[in-house]
Design a protein around this motif. Structure first.
Motif, PDB file in Angstrom:
ATOM      1  N   ASP A  94       0.876  -1.174   0.000  1.00 24.72           N
ATOM      2  CA  ASP A  94       0.000   0.000   0.000  1.00 24.72           C
ATOM      3  C   ASP A  94       0.907   1.216   0.000  1.00 24.72           C
ATOM      4  OD1 ASP A  94      -2.114   1.706   0.161  1.00 24.72           O
ATOM      5  OD2 ASP A  94      -2.874   0.986   2.079  1.00 24.72           O
ATOM      6  N   VAL A  95       1.126   1.766  -1.183  1.00 29.83           N
ATOM      7  CA  VAL A  95       2.166   2.777  -1.374  1.00 29.83           C
ATOM      8  C   VAL A  95       1.552   4.047  -1.911  1.00 29.83           C
ATOM      9  CG1 VAL A  95       4.408   3.261  -2.391  1.00 29.83           C
ATOM     10  CG2 VAL A  95       3.750   0.909  -1.903  1.00 29.83           C
ATOM     11  N   GLY A  96       1.929   5.171  -1.310  1.00 30.53           N
ATOM     12  CA  GLY A  96       1.448   6.460  -1.744  1.00 30.53           C
ATOM     13  C   GLY A  96       2.266   7.020  -2.877  1.00 30.53           C
ATOM     14  N   PRO A  97       2.167   8.327  -3.104  1.00 30.13           N
ATOM     15  CA  PRO A  97       2.849   8.961  -4.242  1.00 30.13           C
ATOM     16  C   PRO A  97       4.359   8.780  -4.171  1.00 30.13           C
ATOM     17  CG  PRO A  97       1.248  10.442  -3.233  1.00 30.13           C
ATOM     18  CD  PRO A  97       1.360   9.272  -2.333  1.00 30.13           C
ATOM     19  N   ALA A  98       4.941   8.445  -5.312  1.00 26.04           N
ATOM     20  CA  ALA A  98       6.400   8.369  -5.494  1.00 26.04           C
ATOM     21  C   ALA A  98       7.051   7.343  -4.589  1.00 26.04           C
ATOM     22  CB  ALA A  98       7.034   9.743  -5.258  1.00 26.04           C
ATOM     23  N   GLY A  99       6.285   6.361  -4.097  1.00 26.82           N
ATOM     24  CA  GLY A  99       6.863   5.344  -3.234  1.00 26.82           C
ATOM     25  C   GLY A  99       7.147   4.065  -3.986  1.00 26.82           C
ATOM     26  N   ALA A 100       8.049   3.267  -3.467  1.00 29.74           N
ATOM     27  CA  ALA A 100       8.387   1.989  -4.067  1.00 29.74           C
ATOM     28  C   ALA A 100       8.816   1.022  -2.984  1.00 29.74           C
ATOM     29  CB  ALA A 100       9.503   2.159  -5.083  1.00 29.74           C
ATOM     30  N   ILE A 101       8.455  -0.268  -3.163  1.00 31.48           N
ATOM     31  CA  ILE A 101       8.813  -1.309  -2.216  1.00 31.48           C
ATOM     32  C   ILE A 101       9.614  -2.374  -2.946  1.00 31.48           C
ATOM     33  CG2 ILE A 101       7.913  -3.141  -0.738  1.00 31.48           C
ATOM     34  CD1 ILE A 101       5.579  -1.368  -0.085  1.00 31.48           C
ATOM     35  N   THR A 102      10.738  -2.757  -2.389  1.00 34.99           N
ATOM     36  CA  THR A 102      11.570  -3.806  -2.971  1.00 34.99           C
ATOM     37  C   THR A 102      11.919  -4.816  -1.902  1.00 34.99           C
ATOM     38  OG1 THR A 102      13.580  -2.552  -2.549  1.00 34.99           O
ATOM     39  CG2 THR A 102      12.546  -2.274  -4.713  1.00 34.99           C
ATOM     40  N   VAL A 103      12.158  -6.071  -2.339  1.00 30.30           N
ATOM     41  CA  VAL A 103      12.566  -7.156  -1.457  1.00 30.30           C
ATOM     42  C   VAL A 103      13.816  -7.778  -2.041  1.00 30.30           C
ATOM     43  CG1 VAL A 103      11.926  -9.345  -0.410  1.00 30.30           C
ATOM     44  CG2 VAL A 103      10.181  -7.596  -0.807  1.00 30.30           C
ATOM     45  N   ALA A 104      14.891  -7.821  -1.250  1.00 36.18           N
ATOM     46  CA  ALA A 104      16.135  -8.400  -1.734  1.00 36.18           C
ATOM     47  C   ALA A 104      17.090  -8.604  -0.573  1.00 36.18           C
ATOM     48  CB  ALA A 104      16.783  -7.509  -2.791  1.00 36.18           C
ATOM     49  N   ASN A 105      17.835  -9.719  -0.630  1.00 32.76           N
ATOM     50  CA  ASN A 105      18.912  -9.974   0.327  1.00 32.76           C
ATOM     51  C   ASN A 105      18.437  -9.937   1.780  1.00 32.76           C
ATOM     52  OD1 ASN A 105      20.771 -10.113  -1.865  1.00 32.76           O
ATOM     53  ND2 ASN A 105      20.901  -7.865  -1.851  1.00 32.76           N
ATOM     54  N   GLY A 106      17.263 -10.513   2.003  1.00 33.33           N
ATOM     55  CA  GLY A 106      16.756 -10.599   3.365  1.00 33.33           C
ATOM     56  C   GLY A 106      16.265  -9.297   3.942  1.00 33.33           C
ATOM     57  N   GLU A 107      15.865  -8.364   3.087  1.00 29.49           N
ATOM     58  CA  GLU A 107      15.423  -7.053   3.546  1.00 29.49           C
ATOM     59  C   GLU A 107      14.210  -6.588   2.769  1.00 29.49           C
ATOM     60  OE1 GLU A 107      19.283  -4.674   4.761  1.00 29.49           O
ATOM     61  OE2 GLU A 107      17.847  -3.360   3.766  1.00 29.49           O
ATOM     62  N   LEU A 108      13.276  -6.034   3.491  1.00 28.32           N
ATOM     63  CA  LEU A 108      12.184  -5.285   2.877  1.00 28.32           C
ATOM     64  C   LEU A 108      12.584  -3.823   2.914  1.00 28.32           C
ATOM     65  CD1 LEU A 108       9.172  -5.085   1.869  1.00 28.32           C
ATOM     66  CD2 LEU A 108       8.561  -4.767   4.271  1.00 28.32           C
ATOM     67  N   ARG A 109      12.607  -3.178   1.747  1.00 27.60           N
ATOM     68  CA  ARG A 109      13.041  -1.781   1.667  1.00 27.60           C
ATOM     69  C   ARG A 109      11.873  -0.958   1.125  1.00 27.60           C
ATOM     70  NH1 ARG A 109      18.736  -1.385   1.767  1.00 27.60           N
ATOM     71  NH2 ARG A 109      18.709   0.530   0.531  1.00 27.60           N
ATOM     72  N   ILE A 110      11.496   0.058   1.912  1.00 28.57           N
ATOM     73  CA  ILE A 110      10.372   0.911   1.539  1.00 28.57           C
ATOM     74  C   ILE A 110      10.919   2.310   1.332  1.00 28.57           C
ATOM     75  CG2 ILE A 110       8.112   1.788   2.239  1.00 28.57           C
ATOM     76  CD1 ILE A 110       7.872  -0.647   4.086  1.00 28.57           C
ATOM     77  N   ALA A 111      10.969   2.755   0.091  1.00 29.69           N
ATOM     78  CA  ALA A 111      11.442   4.096  -0.246  1.00 29.69           C
ATOM     79  C   ALA A 111      10.229   4.959  -0.554  1.00 29.69           C
ATOM     80  CB  ALA A 111      12.385   4.049  -1.433  1.00 29.69           C
ATOM     81  N   ALA A 112      10.135   6.093   0.116  1.00 23.52           N
ATOM     82  CA  ALA A 112       8.971   6.950  -0.081  1.00 23.52           C
ATOM     83  C   ALA A 112       9.274   8.327   0.487  1.00 23.52           C
ATOM     84  CB  ALA A 112       7.749   6.359   0.622  1.00 23.52           C
ATOM     85  N   PRO A 113       8.527   9.351   0.064  1.00 22.63           N
ATOM     86  CA  PRO A 113       8.698  10.674   0.670  1.00 22.63           C
ATOM     87  C   PRO A 113       8.431  10.619   2.170  1.00 22.63           C
ATOM     88  CG  PRO A 113       7.406  10.820  -1.344  1.00 22.63           C
ATOM     89  CD  PRO A 113       7.555   9.367  -1.044  1.00 22.63           C
ATOM     90  N   MET A 114       9.054  11.535   2.881  1.00 20.70           N
ATOM     91  CA  MET A 114       8.945  11.589   4.342  1.00 20.70           C
ATOM     92  C   MET A 114       7.496  11.582   4.801  1.00 20.70           C
ATOM     93  SD  MET A 114      10.463  12.058   7.378  1.00 20.70           S
ATOM     94  CE  MET A 114      12.049  12.869   7.179  1.00 20.70           C
ATOM     95  N   ASN A 115       6.627  12.366   4.156  1.00 26.33           N
ATOM     96  CA  ASN A 115       5.265  12.596   4.641  1.00 26.33           C
ATOM     97  C   ASN A 115       4.219  11.873   3.804  1.00 26.33           C
ATOM     98  OD1 ASN A 115       6.427  14.389   6.512  1.00 26.33           O
ATOM     99  ND2 ASN A 115       6.282  16.072   5.061  1.00 26.33           N
ATOM    100  N   ALA A 116       4.562  10.665   3.360  1.00 19.76           N
ATOM    101  CA  ALA A 116       3.622   9.884   2.561  1.00 19.76           C
ATOM    102  C   ALA A 116       3.541   8.468   3.121  1.00 19.76           C
ATOM    103  CB  ALA A 116       4.054   9.855   1.101  1.00 19.76           C
ATOM    104  N   HIS A 117       2.359   7.869   3.030  1.00 19.80           N
ATOM    105  CA  HIS A 117       2.207   6.508   3.526  1.00 19.80           C
ATOM    106  C   HIS A 117       2.876   5.536   2.564  1.00 19.80           C
ATOM    107  CE1 HIS A 117      -1.116   6.518   0.589  1.00 19.80           C
ATOM    108  NE2 HIS A 117      -1.018   5.201   0.605  1.00 19.80           N
TER     109      HIS A 117
END
Length: 918
Positions: A48-71
């Motif tokens: 469930d990603v807001g504007p300009a966000g992206a979720i990746t899974v790799a190397n035993g990590e969930l990485r959630i990149a998104a603007p500071m003030n966005a869900h």
């Protein structure tokens, strides 16, 4: 792999259907664990990603990149209860948006745990029925990964941390609030997603999707592992030790220690728990004057936005050697003339500050006078410029310069005056002028404070405090044209708050200042609308409080002519209450828990309309007061209408309270906002913060008696769930002591005297400055940090009312003297004296002399001209708790002799009582 998808439609319908009450949520298969070892998000998760966000899974990590003030988060169905969820979070940025672990029921009910950077503090958030509370807690040393967990038991919730994911410790333990009970959380959420509502879109939105308009810079949330399981069976409910811990957390532990000690609480014992106020502030002025000066904590004089201070030599005294804050006291212990003393290198410096006007007239131009006495304590001469600096309108000027040369052991004095309406026009004055003005100021205040009820108890600070409270409040009244406005402070709260202003008039009547009470009541009443509504900057309790204060003015003065003049406004107000209630009931179902209540603004910090028992209890009180007033004036029809309406209204309030009360862990809790529970939700259904304040306000009017169940519910919840600290209302981890008056009054009615004394000394120790008796609205207590809301008119008002009722109070058709005085005041050789005290029966005075070393206490009573039908009850609280053996009485009949009380009837003149102890 990147994801930007929303919920699949089928899942969204199922989850939201449950939240709307359409059945049980889907249940997760347990135990569940995900170490994100694959290259894609595992089945069951939804991104469930807001504007300009992206979720990746790799190397035993969930990485959630998104603007500071966005869900931006991942979520999965849960439906398990009880449940334990844990995860490993990497360091991240943000506060409410920090990477977190959530249990989610619906848009207004969820909880969160995370670790904040850069101070690595544990951050716990609870949203209960849409009301959010935040908790910042200590955690361990910084680490690359933070182990956090939420364990939901049937009756509680544990927020936990661990260094290794094996050994866990509970950082916060809380009861499970009613909105979360009997339903499992719908979702497990990991990542970002909590916005405080600082957004241009509707709030709160489902699934924590609350973006701000300004999305802010990019951030990264890292998650290493997520696991979900049921708690081990012994942890499915809170353990006995945990329940004991929660009970201890909610109890007034220090207060209980004071009450359990031998003898009554004392100022010495109570004041030793926490530091005094860090930032005392005193007001200077002329009674009813429109302008005031304020002495700030460092001795600087504030006049509006202007600041005036002395500088000695090249270094400002506030940054010089020795004490950074001066020690302050009031002239004669209680006059609004402030002496501040500090050291400056080899110098002892004393500043005197006061305000004067011609004949101390509020209409004349007023001036702040300042004197600096500089004593050289060294063996060397001291010479340097002394400057008076005035900062105003964004600029700073040197208003005066002196160049004293002070020999060893010598001293110098400099004097200045500042017009309150133009402080930058300050100038030097000669000592003779200042001395003359100081003498006039002193004489005027002595004459004023010498009027009314006089008290002389064996504790000097109490005598001084009583007079200082009166003086500060006279300064807090401003003349605005032809209106007198009791403000809640000098330099802050420059508004009339109707509830506070009306109660101040009542305090003045109790203290023996009827002329001032009448003038202020007349001014306040001008704000009553033609329709009969009085709600001046506070809320609807204003109307009830004003009706109460008006009738109390008559009861304490017997001024029938004034009551007649006030009757039209009282009738408009009483008819407005009745009319508005009928209009409200037209839209309320017969079985509604709020039927008969009025939906209106309850108080200034809660401006939106709401149902509030604070409002309704004060309106019932107001109607009762109006009915009694109309009856006295022979207005039979309005009296009957008001009395009938008051009785019906009271019945509706009690019926509503019984319907609104809830059961939590075998305890009954009464929400003071019956429709929304918002004050309870804000504090996890404890009794802290605003609940503590407003629950006590509900107890204040003569609506809930000490034996009534709703009063017991409120009192028990305050005592059990963190509503009190040292017998005072808890607020934001500290106290807002004056709002405890309703609770103290109930303790008086219940004859729980030690609790009254505890609150009284708590107020003296923490509700005001200890040397200048300047009362504050909020004290953060543990650090001594206080809000700059002092001297505070409402606080002084409630302190005056409390002390007066400790010394004497009406109890139905009886008059109780010395009913709640500390035992220490009757140690051998000590004396309590009260003179010219107004009562419903007329003025009263008494004097009690302790001769307990000889087995005697002698009392002399000047009874009122209209002796109370139920008699006069004299209480003598022996310092060692001994019981009365017998009493010899002149000019009265002893109708009853108790362990520490004597009921006196048939008084024929001044009464003399000899109480004998064996």
């Amino acid at each position: 792999m990147s994801f930007s998808s929303r919920f699949p439609l089928s899942f969204r319908v199922t989850a939201l259907g449950f939240l709307a009450g359409a059945g049980a949520p889907p249940q997760a298969d347990l135990p569940f664990a995900d170490s994100f070892a694959a290259e894609a998000l595992a089945p069951g998760w939804t991104a469930d990603v807001g504007p300009a966000g992206a979720i990746t899974v790799a190397n035993g990590e969930l990485r959630i990149a998104a603007p500071m003030n966005a869900h931006a988060h991942v979520e999965r169905a849960l439906g398990i209860d009880p449940v334990r969820a844990e995860c490993e979070l990497g360091p991240g940025e943000g506060v409410s948006w920090a990477g977190s672990l959530f249990l989610y029921w619906d848009a207004g009910d969820w909880c969160q745990i995370s670790v904040l950077e850069p101070d690595r503090r544990l951050y716990v958030v609870e949203a209960i029925g849409g009301v959010v509370s935040e908790h910042r807690l200590e955690t361990r040393a910084p680490a690359e990964w933070h182990h956090v967990a939420i364990e939901l038991a049937a009756d509680g919730i544990r927020y936990e941390t661990s260094d290794d994911g094996v050994l866990w410790r509970t950082a916060r333990l809380a009861r499970r609030p009613p909105p979360w009970r009997d339903r499992p959380p719908a979702l497990l959420v990991v990542g970002k997603g909590y916005g405080r509502g600082e957004t241009d879109q509707a709030y709160p939105r489902p699934d924590l999707d609350n973006d701000y308009a300004d999305l802010g810079p990019s951030t990264l949330v890292r998650v290493h592992r997520v696991a979900v399981d049921r708690p081990a069976p012994p942890r499915a409910r809170l353990t006995e030790a945990e329940r004991d811990q929660l009970e201890a957390n909610g109890r007034d532990v220090l207060g209980e220690l004071e009450l359990a000690a031998e003898g009554d609480p004392s100022f010495v014992s109570v004041s030793g728990h926490y530091p005094p106020l860090a930032d005392p502030r005193e007001s200077l002025g002329v009674k009813d004057g429109s302008l005031e000066a304020v002495v700030l904590a460092d001795g600087t004089i504030a006049i509006g936005d202007a600041r005036a201070s002395f500088a000695l030599g090249a270094v400002d005294r506030a940054a010089g050697e020795g004490e950074r804050r001066p020690a302050k006291r009031l002239l004669s212990g209680h006059l609004p003339i402030v002496l501040a003393v500090w050291r400056h290198g080899p110098l002892e410096v004393e500043q005197t500050a006061f305000v004067w006007s011609a004949e101390m007239n509020a209409a004349a131009s007023a001036f702040a006078y300042l004197r600096l006495r500089i004593a050289n304590t060294s063996a060397e001469p001291w010479a340097a410029p002394v400057r008076l600096r005035v900062a105003a309108a964004g600029t700073e000027i040197t208003a005066a310069v002196w160049t004293p040369a002070i020999p060893p052991g010598g001293e110098a004095r400099v004097q200045a005056r500042l017009p309150l309406d133009a402080p930058d026009a300050a100038r030097e004055v000669v000592e003779e002028e200042l001395e003359a003005r100081l003498a006039a100021c002193t004489a005027s205040w002595n004459a004023l404070l010498g009027q009314g009820m006089q008290i002389d108890v064996p504790e000097g600070r109490v005598n001084d405090a009583w007079r200082a409270w009166l003086a500060y409040n006279f300064i807090d009244v401003d003349r605005a044209g032809d209106r007198l406005e009791p403000h809640d402070g000098s330099g802050f709260y420059e508004l009339v708050y109707g509830y506070s202003a009306a109660l101040y008039c009542h305090a003045l009547d109790l203290a023996g200042f009827p002329a001032e009470a009448r003038a202020y009541l007349d001014s306040i009443a001008r704000a009553v609308s033609p329709e009969g509504l009085y709600a001046e900057n506070f809320g609807l309790p204003d109307t009830g409080a004003l009706l109460f204060a008006m009738f109390e003015h008559y009861r304490l003065t017997g001024d029938r002519e004034w009551l007649q003049s006030a009757a039209p406004a009282m009738q408009r107000m009483s008819e407005w209450i009745a009319r508005t209630r009928q209009e409200s009931m037209a839209g309320q179902p017969a079985d509604s828990p709020v039927r008969g209540l009025i939906f209106f603004r309850p108080y200034c910090d809660r401006p939106a309309p709401a149902y509030s028992y604070f409002t309704d209890c004060y309106l019932v009180q107001g109607l009762q007061s109006a009915a009694d007033a109309f009856q006295i004036l022979g207005m039979d029809e309005p009296a009957a209408r008001a009395r009938t309406e008051a009785a019906a209204y009271r019945d509706d309030v009690f019926r509503s309270m019984r319907r609104a009360a809830i059961q939590v862990d075998e305890h009954t809790i009464l929400p003071v906002f019956p429709a929304s529970h918002e004050l309870l939700r804000a504090v996890g259904y404890s009794a802290r913060d605003y609940y503590s304040l407003i629950a006590s306000c509900v107890l204040e009017p003569d609506v809930l008696g000490p034996e009534d169940e709703p009063a017991t519910w409120l009192i028990d919840h305050l005592r059990r769930e963190g509503g009190l600290i040292l017998g005072m209302s808890e607020f934001a981890g500290g106290i807002d002591h004056a709002y405890t008056y309703g609770y103290w009054r109930q303790m008086l009615l219940r004859d729980e005297i030690e609790r009254v004394i505890l609150g009284f000394y708590g107020s003296l120790a923490y509700g005001m400055s200890r040397d200048t008796y300047s009362a504050v609205e909020v004290n953060h207590l543990k650090t001594g940090a206080n809000d700059p809301t002092l001297p505070h008119l409402y606080s002084n008002t409630q302190q005056i009312r409390l002390l007066r009722n400790m010394l004497l109070r009406e109890d139905g058709d009886r008059l109780l003297l010395a009913g709640a005085t500390p035992r220490d005041w009757l140690q051998d050789g000590k004396r309590i004296r009260v003179a010219a005290a107004p009562t419903y029966f007329g003025p009263v005075g008494y004097e009690i002399d302790s001769r307990v070393s000889a087995g005697r206490i002698i009392a002399r009573i000047d009874p009122p001209p209209s002796p109370p039908r139920g008699g006069i009850v004299l209480r003598l609280r022996h310092p060692r708790g001994l019981s009365l053996a017998r009493a010899n009485v002149r000019r009265a009949h002893v109708a009853d002799l108790g362990t520490d009380t004597i009921l006196l009837t048939e008084a024929t003149g001044p009464i003399v009582v000899e109480a004998i102890y064996e």
